[in-house]
Design an enzyme around this catalytic site. Structure first.
Site, short mmCIF file in Angstrom:
data_model
loop_
_atom_site.label_atom_id
_atom_site.label_comp_id
_atom_site.label_asym_id
_atom_site.label_seq_id
_atom_site.Cartn_x
_atom_site.Cartn_y
_atom_site.Cartn_z
N THR A 1 0.52 -1.31 0.08
CA THR A 1 0.18 -0.03 0.16
C THR A 1 0.58 1.47 -0.28
O THR A 1 0.59 2.33 -0.85
CB THR A 1 -0.93 -0.20 1.48
OG1 THR A 1 -1.62 -0.86 0.95
CG2 THR A 1 -1.79 1.25 1.06
N CYS A 2 2.22 1.12 1.08
CA CYS A 2 3.07 2.41 1.20
C CYS A 2 3.37 3.07 -0.87
O CYS A 2 3.56 3.96 -0.81
CB CYS A 2 3.98 1.78 1.82
SG CYS A 2 3.39 1.62 3.49
N SER A 3 4.06 1.43 -1.12
CA SER A 3 4.71 1.99 -2.73
C SER A 3 3.82 2.13 -3.45
O SER A 3 4.35 2.51 -4.44
CB SER A 3 5.92 0.28 -2.59
OG SER A 3 6.73 0.16 -1.74
#
Length: 162
Positions: free
Chosen positions: A50-52
């Site tokens: 999700t972050c990337s």
């Protein structure tokens, strides 16, 4: 400690990053945010899905629009070491408007009251996912996610606060 909230002054802290010449530098958050309108956003970990693929790209893709609305700095914080943050920054095509700041021991995240215990997943103490609009060290908007959600901390939500 309760999480940082609208109206609070952000604490100072020293984080590390690699500048455009690939030299590691320590930097004070107050030196980056004092007298400026900035966005500080935090993620649980570099290279995580999700972050990337969603959170960080939302700020990279909307960085020019944020800057056009008066945001002078986009500060990404993660509880990773500076070398991981450098590699993560280099994995994107254009990050000139985002500083990838390392909080390896999660001490700044702790000062914000935004730590997340991911020990059961082998990740130790990390950051909750969040985005804050800060004007001259004062929190104007604090969008803090619950659990593993990604609903209120993206660039679109910060743009609504501008």
């Amino acid at each position: 400690m309760p999480p940082i909230a609208v109206g609070d002054t952000i604490p100072d802290g020293t984080l590390a990053y690699f500048n455009e010449e690939d030299k590691m530098q320590d930097v004070s958050i107050h030196s980056l945010a004092s007298g400026k309108k900035v966005v500080i956003f935090g993620v649980p970990g570099a290279f995580t899905p999700t972050c990337s693929m969603q959170h960080v790209p939302s700020f990279i893709e909307r960085s020019e629009e944020l800057k056009s609305k008066g945001v002078e700095e986009l500060l990404l914080i993660s509880a990773n070491d500076p070398y991981v943050m450098k590699a993560w920054r280099k994995s994107y095509a254009d990050t000139k408007n985002v500083k990838f700041l390392a909080d390896g021991s999660a001490s700044y995240i702790h000062a914000l009251g935004l730590e997340l215990d991911l020990s059961e997943k082998g990740m130790g103490t990390r950051s909750r996912r969040f985005a804050m609009l800060v004007n001259n060290l004062k929190v104007v908007a604090a969008n803090i996610e619950e659990g593993g959600e990604f609903t209120v901390s993206g660039a679109n939500e910060i743009l609504k606060a501008l």
